[in-house]
Design an enzyme around this catalytic site. Sequence first.
Site, short mmCIF file in Angstrom:
data_model
loop_
_atom_site.label_atom_id
_atom_site.label_comp_id
_atom_site.label_asym_id
_atom_site.label_seq_id
_atom_site.Cartn_x
_atom_site.Cartn_y
_atom_site.Cartn_z
N ASP A 1 4.44 -5.77 -2.87
CA ASP A 1 5.06 -4.56 -3.38
C ASP A 1 6.23 -4.98 -4.26
OD1 ASP A 1 3.25 -3.12 -1.97
OD2 ASP A 1 4.62 -2.42 -0.42
N GLU B 1 -2.32 6.34 0.94
CA GLU B 1 -1.28 6.17 1.95
C GLU B 1 -1.51 7.27 2.99
OE1 GLU B 1 2.17 6.74 -0.46
OE2 GLU B 1 1.96 4.81 -1.44
#
Lengths: 437, 258
Positions: B11, B130
């Site tokens: 990330d 997500e």
Amino acid sequence: MNIYKAQYDLDLSKFQDSEESLETKYGLPAQVKFCKKCVISNQRPNSSVEYKHTKDSTKQTINFDEEGVCDACRLAEKKKKTIDWTLREKELKELCDKHRKNDGSYDCVVPGSGGKDSFYAAHMLKYKYGMHPLTVTWAPHIYTTWGWHNFQAWIGAGFDNFLCTPNAKTHRLLTRLAVENLFHPFQAFMFGQKALAPKMALLHNIPLVFFGENEAEYGNPISDTETAKRDWKYFTSEDRTQIYLGGVSLDSLEKDFGVDSVEFAPYMPANPEDIQKKKVEVHYLGYYLKWHPQECYYYAVEHGGFQASPERTPGTYSKYNSIDDRIDDFHYYTTHIKFGIGRATYDAAQEIRNEEITREEGVALVKKFDGEFPERFADEIFRYLSITEKEFPIAHRMFEQPIMDRDYFMALADQFRSPHLWKRENDTWKLRHTVYE
Amino acid sequence: MRNVRLIARLDVKGPNLVKGVQLEGLRKIGDPNLFAKKYYDQGIDEIIYIDIVASLYERNSLLDIVRRTTQDVFVPLTVGGGIRSVDNVRDMLRAGADKVAINTAALKRPQLISEISTKFGSQCMVLSIEAKRVGSNKWEAYYDNGREKTGVDAVEWARKGFELGAGEILITSVDQEGTAKGFDIELIKAVSGAVPIPVIASGGMGSTSDLVEAMNTGKADAVAMAHVLHYGKMTVMDVRSEAAASNINVRRYHVCPE
């Protein structure tokens, strides 16, 4: 005492573009400036003594130095560069050694909600420094489900806890009055947040109290951090006639609003004589340990199953701080109205100081989220703030419109906008100065 | 026996590799290129880059990092974060990405999935989801790095994404992410049961036994790892050899010592 009107007149001419000097409220600085390093403005009020807070109170505000940098940023630099944390930890160990008890009694009081910061404080004191803390909690107005979960997780990590929940009727009335007089829906919580722990220390004969980080980390005078001890003025008072709750004197609360004096008890500050006699010391753990909110979050997740909230908090981007009270969204909404500073500004300023985000990111986040109306619990909060005839047979008469609704709340909000911060343009409100324009 | 891929998930925020817990409280870890190179040297099968604030800030800043990475990393590279159009995808592929992962933009305009898979092939269109648990065997799809709710059922969304042309699903458990406490196995199982395309399990890997469970019970085709690798708790070699020892069919790979 006059009753609270149902409608307020607003002189919109004050909110036009004008060459003349604009009215300022609350003694705020007339010229708006933003810190060169973070995103906080010079309108940020310092912590004040809530017992003295009335409609006419003026604010002290955050200090900016000649380079245009705020005290909170300067303190953050000092934390990184000049403070000797090894020495500070040694001081903490000495303090703990002096107070530690091994006779089956508590040796310190740690107030908190079980949020990341109080979790960290209590856990470090118990498991790293060998103390025997009693944790005490002043209940939020209305728990969020995740706030309640985290509170339980804190206890689950090995702590005894006293939860003090003030009677909800009085709490609602005081909160309504604080909204009406001060536009400050969080005030009733703040009384207990500051005063409960010293009072519990007196009650249980535990002469040491640890709060977490110093408010100076967010902009109170930097000189406040030169001592570990918390100023007594925040939690003690000698004179009952000088105490105001929701901006209303105790006499008036009894006489006009039908509050019984016993119902003041949870809000009352400690008696300074008792504090002195029993030698209660109130310390900031943040003086001794380098406080880092994000690390507290990591610590609380790892050691106690702390959960971030399941959604972004309205008005900001974060999910991990100050998430246990449903009224909190409104707290920051009102600071945006009164000072032009919403929750994203507070969050971003803190994260910039801790080098989690850059100033550029902070500015983008403020632009995106600051001042967002908190829809999610609004109906529930308005019901909470409604002083119905049935529940408040005496107090309700003091309000021409005892029922709080969105229209009334927004009309009230307009009363608290300072003309030097806000202008009216095409029937909408706009801040005259922002960090992003 | 299925081949199982080991994927490093990086990330990225601005110039930094970051790591959060439950996608929150992002901690700076270091230079993403250096970490990507390290995992490549250790024998990773694939790498995923996600610019986790791209949608939040409405920007797209991964191109440079992708270009640099492809100079010395020669495994399939998936890139996500802030990709909103076919043109964005083309730019990413030109910069050296092999696939793109899309979350926010697909939720806002599902048709984008079809546009990308028609133009570039479904193998290049990874639907990133997500998912936050909202009840027993029920998950909601989030966007903006676990910040915004949608009311959309995550498993339904995976199925719809497949129907629109997604070639792979990257399923991240918001609850488990960054905790190193194991995957949300029920979530992975629900998603892999709902779609015939490969499913990458993400969020919660703490040990090889978590991986084994994601494969055997969750029926995932690949695992994405972050915490264990970034914090140096395991190397890719450790994961590979332990997985092989547990009869997981990972690629046999010998790393030459430098």
